[in-house]
Design a protein around this motif. Structure first.
Motif, PDB file in Angstrom:
ATOM      1  N   LEU A  76      -5.348   7.160  12.492  1.00 22.99           N
ATOM      2  CA  LEU A  76      -4.873   8.237  11.625  1.00 22.99           C
ATOM      3  C   LEU A  76      -5.801   9.451  11.664  1.00 22.99           C
ATOM      4  N   SER A  77      -6.704   9.469  12.631  1.00 25.22           N
ATOM      5  CA  SER A  77      -7.675  10.559  12.694  1.00 25.22           C
ATOM      6  C   SER A  77      -7.030  11.905  12.990  1.00 25.22           C
ATOM      7  N   GLY A  78      -5.819  11.884  13.552  1.00 18.84           N
ATOM      8  CA  GLY A  78      -5.131  13.134  13.838  1.00 18.84           C
ATOM      9  C   GLY A  78      -4.023  13.451  12.848  1.00 18.84           C
ATOM     10  N   PHE A  79      -3.970  12.725  11.730  1.00 20.87           N
ATOM     11  CA  PHE A  79      -2.903  12.948  10.758  1.00 20.87           C
ATOM     12  C   PHE A  79      -3.075  14.334  10.146  1.00 20.87           C
ATOM     13  N   ALA A  80      -2.065  15.187  10.305  1.00 25.69           N
ATOM     14  CA  ALA A  80      -2.231  16.605   9.989  1.00 25.69           C
ATOM     15  C   ALA A  80      -2.119  16.970   8.511  1.00 25.69           C
ATOM     16  N   PRO A  81      -1.111  16.497   7.765  1.00 26.97           N
ATOM     17  CA  PRO A  81      -0.956  16.978   6.383  1.00 26.97           C
ATOM     18  C   PRO A  81      -2.094  16.526   5.470  1.00 26.97           C
ATOM     19  N   GLU A  82      -2.347  17.315   4.456  1.00 26.53           N
ATOM     20  CA  GLU A  82      -3.247  16.870   3.393  1.00 26.53           C
ATOM     21  C   GLU A  82      -2.552  15.740   2.631  1.00 26.53           C
ATOM     22  N   VAL A  83      -3.319  14.734   2.240  1.00 19.35           N
ATOM     23  CA  VAL A  83      -2.754  13.574   1.546  1.00 19.35           C
ATOM     24  C   VAL A  83      -3.430  13.426   0.181  1.00 19.35           C
ATOM     25  N   LEU A  84      -2.628  13.509  -0.872  1.00 22.84           N
ATOM     26  CA  LEU A  84      -3.109  13.306  -2.233  1.00 22.84           C
ATOM     27  C   LEU A  84      -2.750  11.880  -2.638  1.00 22.84           C
ATOM     28  N   VAL A  85      -3.758  11.028  -2.763  1.00 26.82           N
ATOM     29  CA  VAL A  85      -3.540   9.623  -3.100  1.00 26.82           C
ATOM     30  C   VAL A  85      -3.801   9.422  -4.588  1.00 26.82           C
ATOM     31  N   ILE A  86      -2.798   8.919  -5.298  1.00 29.75           N
ATOM     32  CA  ILE A  86      -2.911   8.634  -6.731  1.00 29.75           C
ATOM     33  C   ILE A  86      -2.784   7.127  -6.911  1.00 29.75           C
ATOM     34  N   HIS A  87      -3.810   6.498  -7.494  1.00 35.90           N
ATOM     35  CA  HIS A  87      -3.812   5.034  -7.585  1.00 35.90           C
ATOM     36  C   HIS A  87      -4.506   4.605  -8.869  1.00 35.90           C
ATOM     37  N   GLY A  88      -3.999   3.550  -9.490  1.00 37.19           N
ATOM     38  CA  GLY A  88      -4.595   3.023 -10.710  1.00 37.19           C
ATOM     39  C   GLY A  88      -5.497   1.836 -10.435  1.00 37.19           C
ATOM     40  N   SER A  89      -6.630   1.794 -11.114  1.00 35.71           N
ATOM     41  CA  SER A  89      -7.558   0.677 -10.932  1.00 35.71           C
ATOM     42  C   SER A  89      -6.961  -0.643 -11.404  1.00 35.71           C
ATOM     43  N   ASP A  90      -5.948  -0.583 -12.269  1.00 29.88           N
ATOM     44  CA  ASP A  90      -5.337  -1.791 -12.816  1.00 29.88           C
ATOM     45  C   ASP A  90      -4.129  -2.253 -12.010  1.00 29.88           C
ATOM     46  N   ASP A  91      -3.885  -1.671 -10.840  1.00 31.41           N
ATOM     47  CA  ASP A  91      -2.708  -2.006 -10.050  1.00 31.41           C
ATOM     48  C   ASP A  91      -2.786  -3.461  -9.584  1.00 31.41           C
ATOM     49  N   ARG A  92      -1.759  -4.236  -9.901  1.00 27.86           N
ATOM     50  CA  ARG A  92      -1.736  -5.650  -9.511  1.00 27.86           C
ATOM     51  C   ARG A  92      -0.639  -5.948  -8.499  1.00 27.86           C
ATOM     52  N   ILE A  93      -0.062  -4.904  -7.926  1.00 24.03           N
ATOM     53  CA  ILE A  93       0.849  -5.084  -6.797  1.00 24.03           C
ATOM     54  C   ILE A  93       0.143  -4.669  -5.519  1.00 24.03           C
TER      55      ILE A  93
END
Length: 348
Positions: A276-293
Protein backbone atom coordinates in the motif's frame (compact mmCIF):
# COMPACT_ATOMS: atom_id res chain seq x y z
CA UNK A 1 -16.60 54.59 27.89
CA UNK A 2 -16.68 55.37 24.21
CA UNK A 3 -13.31 53.68 23.74
CA UNK A 4 -14.50 50.57 25.61
CA UNK A 5 -17.59 50.46 23.41
CA UNK A 6 -15.50 50.67 20.28
CA UNK A 7 -13.31 47.82 21.55
CA UNK A 8 -16.39 45.64 22.18
CA UNK A 9 -17.74 46.40 18.68
CA UNK A 10 -14.35 45.62 17.16
CA UNK A 11 -14.16 42.30 19.02
CA UNK A 12 -17.67 41.39 17.85
CA UNK A 13 -16.72 42.22 14.26
CA UNK A 14 -13.60 40.07 14.55
CA UNK A 15 -15.68 37.20 15.94
CA UNK A 16 -18.28 37.53 13.18
CA UNK A 17 -15.64 37.72 10.46
CA UNK A 18 -13.94 34.70 12.00
CA UNK A 19 -17.16 32.69 11.81
CA UNK A 20 -17.67 33.81 8.22
CA UNK A 21 -14.14 32.74 7.23
CA UNK A 22 -13.65 29.25 5.73
CA UNK A 23 -12.23 27.83 9.00
CA UNK A 24 -15.09 29.41 10.93
CA UNK A 25 -17.72 27.97 8.62
CA UNK A 26 -16.08 24.55 8.82
CA UNK A 27 -16.10 24.73 12.61
CA UNK A 28 -19.83 25.51 12.54
CA UNK A 29 -20.50 22.70 10.04
CA UNK A 30 -18.44 20.31 12.17
CA UNK A 31 -20.58 21.11 15.20
CA UNK A 32 -23.77 20.71 13.17
CA UNK A 33 -22.67 17.36 11.79
CA UNK A 34 -21.68 16.10 15.24
CA UNK A 35 -25.09 17.08 16.62
CA UNK A 36 -26.81 15.40 13.67
CA UNK A 37 -24.84 12.18 14.19
CA UNK A 38 -25.85 12.11 17.85
CA UNK A 39 -29.53 12.79 17.11
CA UNK A 40 -31.99 12.62 14.25
CA UNK A 41 -30.79 14.57 11.20
CA UNK A 42 -33.35 16.13 8.90
CA UNK A 43 -34.30 13.72 6.09
CA UNK A 44 -32.61 14.44 2.77
CA UNK A 45 -34.07 14.22 -0.71
CA UNK A 46 -33.18 10.82 -2.21
CA UNK A 47 -33.29 9.69 -5.80
CA UNK A 48 -32.24 6.45 -7.45
CA UNK A 49 -29.54 6.30 -10.08
CA UNK A 50 -28.36 3.48 -12.30
CA UNK A 51 -24.99 3.03 -13.97
CA UNK A 52 -23.87 0.11 -16.08
CA UNK A 53 -24.83 -2.93 -14.06
CA UNK A 54 -25.16 -1.07 -10.78
CA UNK A 55 -27.55 1.18 -8.92
CA UNK A 56 -27.33 3.56 -6.01
CA UNK A 57 -29.25 6.07 -3.94
CA UNK A 58 -28.17 9.70 -4.26
CA UNK A 59 -28.93 11.72 -1.12
CA UNK A 60 -29.02 15.50 -1.42
CA UNK A 61 -29.08 17.81 -4.41
CA UNK A 62 -25.89 19.86 -4.31
CA UNK A 63 -22.30 19.85 -3.13
CA UNK A 64 -19.32 17.59 -3.82
CA UNK A 65 -20.04 13.86 -3.88
CA UNK A 66 -19.17 11.44 -1.11
CA UNK A 67 -19.54 7.75 -1.99
CA UNK A 68 -20.69 5.95 1.18
CA UNK A 69 -20.16 2.18 1.30
CA UNK A 70 -22.26 0.02 3.63
CA UNK A 71 -20.56 -2.68 5.66
CA UNK A 72 -21.68 -6.29 5.95
CA UNK A 73 -25.37 -5.79 6.72
CA UNK A 74 -28.39 -7.50 5.20
CA UNK A 75 -30.23 -4.17 4.78
CA UNK A 76 -27.33 -2.82 2.69
CA UNK A 77 -27.87 0.73 1.46
CA UNK A 78 -31.22 0.85 3.30
CA UNK A 79 -29.76 0.18 6.74
CA UNK A 80 -31.31 2.86 9.02
CA UNK A 81 -27.93 3.77 10.52
CA UNK A 82 -26.46 4.30 7.07
CA UNK A 83 -29.44 6.39 5.93
CA UNK A 84 -29.09 8.53 9.08
CA UNK A 85 -25.36 8.96 8.42
CA UNK A 86 -26.07 9.99 4.81
CA UNK A 87 -28.65 12.55 5.95
CA UNK A 88 -26.17 14.03 8.44
CA UNK A 89 -23.55 14.36 5.69
CA UNK A 90 -26.07 16.06 3.39
CA UNK A 91 -26.71 18.59 6.15
CA UNK A 92 -22.97 19.32 6.12
CA UNK A 93 -22.91 20.15 2.41
CA UNK A 94 -22.29 16.80 0.71
CA UNK A 95 -24.19 14.89 -1.92
CA UNK A 96 -24.02 11.28 -0.78
CA UNK A 97 -24.05 8.35 -3.18
CA UNK A 98 -24.77 4.98 -1.54
CA UNK A 99 -24.20 2.06 -3.95
CA UNK A 100 -26.27 -1.11 -3.66
CA UNK A 101 -23.39 -3.55 -3.09
CA UNK A 102 -24.71 -7.06 -3.69
CA UNK A 103 -21.91 -8.84 -1.83
CA UNK A 104 -22.14 -6.79 1.37
CA UNK A 105 -25.94 -7.11 1.47
CA UNK A 106 -25.88 -10.88 0.89
CA UNK A 107 -23.00 -11.26 3.41
CA UNK A 108 -21.00 -13.03 0.68
CA UNK A 109 -17.87 -10.98 1.13
CA UNK A 110 -15.10 -11.30 -1.44
CA UNK A 111 -12.35 -9.38 -3.18
CA UNK A 112 -14.69 -9.18 -6.18
CA UNK A 113 -16.60 -6.49 -4.21
CA UNK A 114 -13.73 -4.16 -5.14
CA UNK A 115 -14.90 -4.18 -8.75
CA UNK A 116 -18.35 -2.96 -7.64
CA UNK A 117 -16.78 -0.21 -5.55
CA UNK A 118 -14.47 0.85 -8.38
CA UNK A 119 -17.37 1.08 -10.84
CA UNK A 120 -19.44 3.12 -8.38
CA UNK A 121 -16.56 5.60 -7.98
CA UNK A 122 -16.05 5.83 -11.74
CA UNK A 123 -19.75 6.54 -12.30
CA UNK A 124 -20.17 8.95 -9.40
CA UNK A 125 -20.96 12.56 -10.45
CA UNK A 126 -18.03 14.97 -10.52
CA UNK A 127 -14.32 14.83 -11.25
CA UNK A 128 -13.38 14.19 -7.63
CA UNK A 129 -15.18 12.30 -4.87
CA UNK A 130 -14.69 11.43 -1.24
CA UNK A 131 -15.05 7.75 -0.29
CA UNK A 132 -16.31 6.56 3.10
CA UNK A 133 -16.31 2.87 4.04
CA UNK A 134 -17.92 1.25 7.07
CA UNK A 135 -16.12 -1.71 8.67
CA UNK A 136 -15.47 -4.53 6.17
CA UNK A 137 -16.24 -2.21 3.24
CA UNK A 138 -12.85 -0.58 3.82
CA UNK A 139 -11.19 -3.67 2.32
CA UNK A 140 -12.78 -3.45 -1.17
CA UNK A 141 -12.50 0.35 -0.94
CA UNK A 142 -8.73 0.13 -0.51
CA UNK A 143 -8.45 -2.55 -3.19
CA UNK A 144 -10.46 -0.36 -5.58
CA UNK A 145 -8.24 2.60 -4.70
CA UNK A 146 -5.23 0.69 -5.99
CA UNK A 147 -6.69 1.05 -9.50
CA UNK A 148 -5.01 4.12 -11.10
CA UNK A 149 -8.19 5.71 -12.45
CA UNK A 150 -10.04 5.23 -9.16
CA UNK A 151 -7.11 6.64 -7.18
CA UNK A 152 -7.09 9.68 -9.46
CA UNK A 153 -10.76 10.37 -8.69
CA UNK A 154 -10.79 9.74 -4.91
CA UNK A 155 -9.58 12.82 -3.04
CA UNK A 156 -9.94 11.37 0.47
CA UNK A 157 -11.09 8.13 2.04
CA UNK A 158 -12.69 7.64 5.45
CA UNK A 159 -12.46 4.16 7.00
CA UNK A 160 -14.57 3.45 10.09
CA UNK A 161 -13.51 0.38 12.11
CA UNK A 162 -11.53 -1.18 9.21
CA UNK A 163 -9.89 -4.63 9.12
CA UNK A 164 -6.32 -4.83 7.89
CA UNK A 165 -4.68 -8.21 8.60
CA UNK A 166 -7.27 -10.82 7.59
CA UNK A 167 -5.61 -13.75 9.36
CA UNK A 168 -5.18 -11.77 12.57
CA UNK A 169 -8.84 -10.69 12.54
CA UNK A 170 -9.96 -14.30 12.01
CA UNK A 171 -7.78 -15.33 14.94
CA UNK A 172 -9.44 -12.67 17.08
CA UNK A 173 -13.06 -13.52 16.39
CA UNK A 174 -12.42 -17.26 16.82
CA UNK A 175 -10.20 -17.23 19.94
CA UNK A 176 -10.61 -13.75 21.41
CA UNK A 177 -6.84 -13.19 21.33
CA UNK A 178 -5.29 -10.23 19.56
CA UNK A 179 -1.56 -9.56 19.82
CA UNK A 180 -1.30 -11.71 22.94
CA UNK A 181 -4.21 -10.11 24.79
CA UNK A 182 -7.56 -11.77 25.49
CA UNK A 183 -10.61 -9.69 24.65
CA UNK A 184 -14.24 -10.69 24.34
CA UNK A 185 -15.10 -10.72 20.63
CA UNK A 186 -18.53 -9.97 19.23
CA UNK A 187 -19.68 -13.25 17.71
CA UNK A 188 -21.34 -11.52 14.75
CA UNK A 189 -18.04 -11.43 12.86
CA UNK A 190 -17.55 -15.18 13.25
CA UNK A 191 -20.91 -16.10 11.74
CA UNK A 192 -20.64 -13.55 8.92
CA UNK A 193 -17.35 -15.27 8.08
CA UNK A 194 -19.08 -18.67 7.94
CA UNK A 195 -22.02 -17.43 5.87
CA UNK A 196 -19.68 -15.63 3.49
CA UNK A 197 -17.42 -18.61 2.94
CA UNK A 198 -19.83 -21.54 2.97
CA UNK A 199 -20.64 -20.94 -0.70
CA UNK A 200 -16.98 -21.51 -1.58
CA UNK A 201 -17.10 -25.17 -0.57
CA UNK A 202 -17.22 -27.70 -3.39
CA UNK A 203 -19.19 -30.11 -1.17
CA UNK A 204 -22.78 -28.92 -1.64
CA UNK A 205 -24.00 -30.79 1.44
CA UNK A 206 -21.46 -29.07 3.69
CA UNK A 207 -22.28 -25.76 2.05
CA UNK A 208 -25.98 -26.07 2.92
CA UNK A 209 -25.25 -27.26 6.47
CA UNK A 210 -22.77 -24.46 7.22
CA UNK A 211 -25.15 -21.80 5.90
CA UNK A 212 -27.85 -23.22 8.18
CA UNK A 213 -25.42 -23.17 11.14
CA UNK A 214 -24.51 -19.53 10.49
CA UNK A 215 -28.09 -18.33 10.09
CA UNK A 216 -29.22 -20.18 13.22
CA UNK A 217 -26.43 -18.69 15.32
CA UNK A 218 -26.91 -15.19 13.89
CA UNK A 219 -30.55 -15.38 14.97
CA UNK A 220 -29.68 -16.86 18.40
CA UNK A 221 -26.06 -17.06 19.56
CA UNK A 222 -26.96 -19.77 22.05
CA UNK A 223 -28.84 -21.98 19.62
CA UNK A 224 -27.90 -25.66 19.50
CA UNK A 225 -26.18 -26.66 16.25
CA UNK A 226 -25.08 -30.22 16.99
CA UNK A 227 -27.78 -31.67 14.73
CA UNK A 228 -26.14 -29.81 11.84
CA UNK A 229 -22.42 -30.03 12.62
CA UNK A 230 -22.65 -33.76 13.29
CA UNK A 231 -23.52 -34.32 9.63
CA UNK A 232 -20.61 -32.33 8.19
CA UNK A 233 -18.04 -33.84 5.87
CA UNK A 234 -14.27 -33.06 5.77
CA UNK A 235 -14.65 -29.56 4.30
CA UNK A 236 -17.25 -28.44 6.82
CA UNK A 237 -15.33 -30.00 9.71
CA UNK A 238 -12.22 -28.03 8.70
CA UNK A 239 -14.23 -24.81 8.97
CA UNK A 240 -15.74 -25.78 12.33
CA UNK A 241 -12.31 -26.77 13.66
CA UNK A 242 -11.20 -23.18 13.13
CA UNK A 243 -14.37 -21.76 14.69
CA UNK A 244 -14.21 -24.03 17.74
CA UNK A 245 -10.52 -23.46 18.38
CA UNK A 246 -9.54 -21.43 21.44
CA UNK A 247 -5.75 -21.63 21.08
CA UNK A 248 -4.23 -18.65 19.19
CA UNK A 249 -1.10 -20.67 18.40
CA UNK A 250 -3.18 -23.07 16.28
CA UNK A 251 -4.88 -20.39 14.17
CA UNK A 252 -2.29 -20.32 11.31
CA UNK A 253 -2.36 -24.08 10.76
CA UNK A 254 -6.17 -24.19 10.93
CA UNK A 255 -6.47 -21.37 8.38
CA UNK A 256 -3.98 -23.19 6.15
CA UNK A 257 -6.12 -26.32 6.51
CA UNK A 258 -9.27 -24.66 5.19
CA UNK A 259 -10.64 -25.75 1.80
CA UNK A 260 -8.74 -23.99 -1.02
CA UNK A 261 -11.61 -21.73 -2.08
CA UNK A 262 -11.80 -20.21 1.38
CA UNK A 263 -8.05 -19.95 1.87
CA UNK A 264 -7.60 -18.25 -1.48
CA UNK A 265 -10.29 -15.68 -0.72
CA UNK A 266 -8.75 -14.89 2.67
CA UNK A 267 -5.48 -14.15 0.89
CA UNK A 268 -7.20 -11.87 -1.63
CA UNK A 269 -8.91 -9.93 1.18
CA UNK A 270 -5.74 -9.53 3.26
CA UNK A 271 -4.63 -5.90 3.07
CA UNK A 272 -1.56 -6.78 5.13
CA UNK A 273 -0.33 -8.84 2.18
CA UNK A 274 -0.67 -5.89 -0.22
CA UNK A 275 1.85 -3.19 -0.97
CA UNK A 276 0.00 0.00 0.00
CA UNK A 277 3.04 2.26 -0.21
CA UNK A 278 1.69 3.81 -3.40
CA UNK A 279 -1.88 4.31 -2.17
CA UNK A 280 -2.67 7.84 -3.32
CA UNK A 281 -5.71 9.20 -1.40
CA UNK A 282 -5.46 10.52 2.13
CA UNK A 283 -7.06 8.02 4.52
CA UNK A 284 -8.86 9.13 7.68
CA UNK A 285 -9.17 6.10 9.96
CA UNK A 286 -11.75 6.32 12.77
CA UNK A 287 -11.66 3.44 15.26
CA UNK A 288 -12.83 2.78 18.81
CA UNK A 289 -10.61 1.20 21.43
CA UNK A 290 -13.62 -0.82 22.62
CA UNK A 291 -14.30 -2.41 19.22
CA UNK A 292 -14.99 -6.13 19.67
CA UNK A 293 -15.62 -6.97 16.03
CA UNK A 294 -12.42 -5.50 14.57
CA UNK A 295 -9.79 -4.55 17.19
CA UNK A 296 -8.57 -0.96 17.12
CA UNK A 297 -5.04 -2.08 16.27
CA UNK A 298 -6.28 -3.02 12.81
CA UNK A 299 -7.20 0.60 12.14
CA UNK A 300 -3.85 1.69 13.52
CA UNK A 301 -2.09 -0.72 11.16
CA UNK A 302 -4.03 0.52 8.12
CA UNK A 303 -3.27 4.16 8.94
CA UNK A 304 0.42 3.28 9.23
CA UNK A 305 0.47 1.24 6.00
CA UNK A 306 -0.68 4.01 3.65
CA UNK A 307 1.47 7.07 2.93
CA UNK A 308 -1.15 9.62 4.01
CA UNK A 309 -2.95 7.87 6.83
CA UNK A 310 -4.43 9.76 9.80
CA UNK A 311 -5.68 7.84 12.82
CA UNK A 312 -8.52 9.12 15.02
CA UNK A 313 -8.72 6.73 17.97
CA UNK A 314 -11.78 7.02 20.21
CA UNK A 315 -12.22 5.39 23.57
CA UNK A 316 -15.78 4.31 22.93
CA UNK A 317 -17.31 3.71 19.52
CA UNK A 318 -19.82 0.97 18.78
CA UNK A 319 -17.77 -0.40 15.86
CA UNK A 320 -19.46 1.43 12.99
CA UNK A 321 -21.86 3.78 14.79
CA UNK A 322 -20.37 7.29 14.58
CA UNK A 323 -21.65 8.63 17.90
CA UNK A 324 -19.02 9.94 20.31
CA UNK A 325 -19.30 9.22 24.03
CA UNK A 326 -17.72 11.87 26.27
CA UNK A 327 -15.86 15.09 25.61
CA UNK A 328 -12.52 13.53 24.70
CA UNK A 329 -14.09 11.28 22.07
CA UNK A 330 -16.20 14.16 20.76
CA UNK A 331 -13.05 16.24 20.32
CA UNK A 332 -11.29 13.41 18.45
CA UNK A 333 -14.27 12.72 16.20
CA UNK A 334 -14.63 16.46 15.65
CA UNK A 335 -11.07 16.66 14.34
CA UNK A 336 -11.81 13.89 11.84
CA UNK A 337 -15.02 15.60 10.72
CA UNK A 338 -13.23 18.95 10.37
CA UNK A 339 -10.53 17.35 8.21
CA UNK A 340 -13.18 15.77 5.98
CA UNK A 341 -14.85 19.17 5.61
CA UNK A 342 -11.53 20.69 4.60
CA UNK A 343 -11.59 18.25 1.69
CA UNK A 344 -15.22 19.20 0.97
CA UNK A 345 -14.15 22.81 0.56
CA UNK A 346 -11.21 21.87 -1.67
CA UNK A 347 -13.47 19.76 -3.86
CA UNK A 348 -16.36 22.24 -3.93
Amino acid sequence: MRRAGLIVVALLLVAILGLLSPPGRRAIDTARLMVALAGSPAPAAVRSMTYGGGRADLHGERGPVLVLLPGAAIAGKDDPRLVRFAAALVGAGWRVMVPDLAGAKALTLSAADAAEVAEAVRRAPGNKVALAAISYAAVPAVLAGLEPDVAAKVAVMVAVGPPYDARRVIGFFTTGFWRGKRLEPNAYGKWVFVLSNARRLTDSGDRILLEAVARRRMADLGAAIGDLTGRLGPQGRAVMALLDNADPARVPELIDGLPPGIGDEISRLDLAARDLSGFAPEVLVIHGSDDRIVPVGEGEALAAAVPRGRLYRLGNLAHADLTASGLADAATLGRAVYRLLEWRDRMG
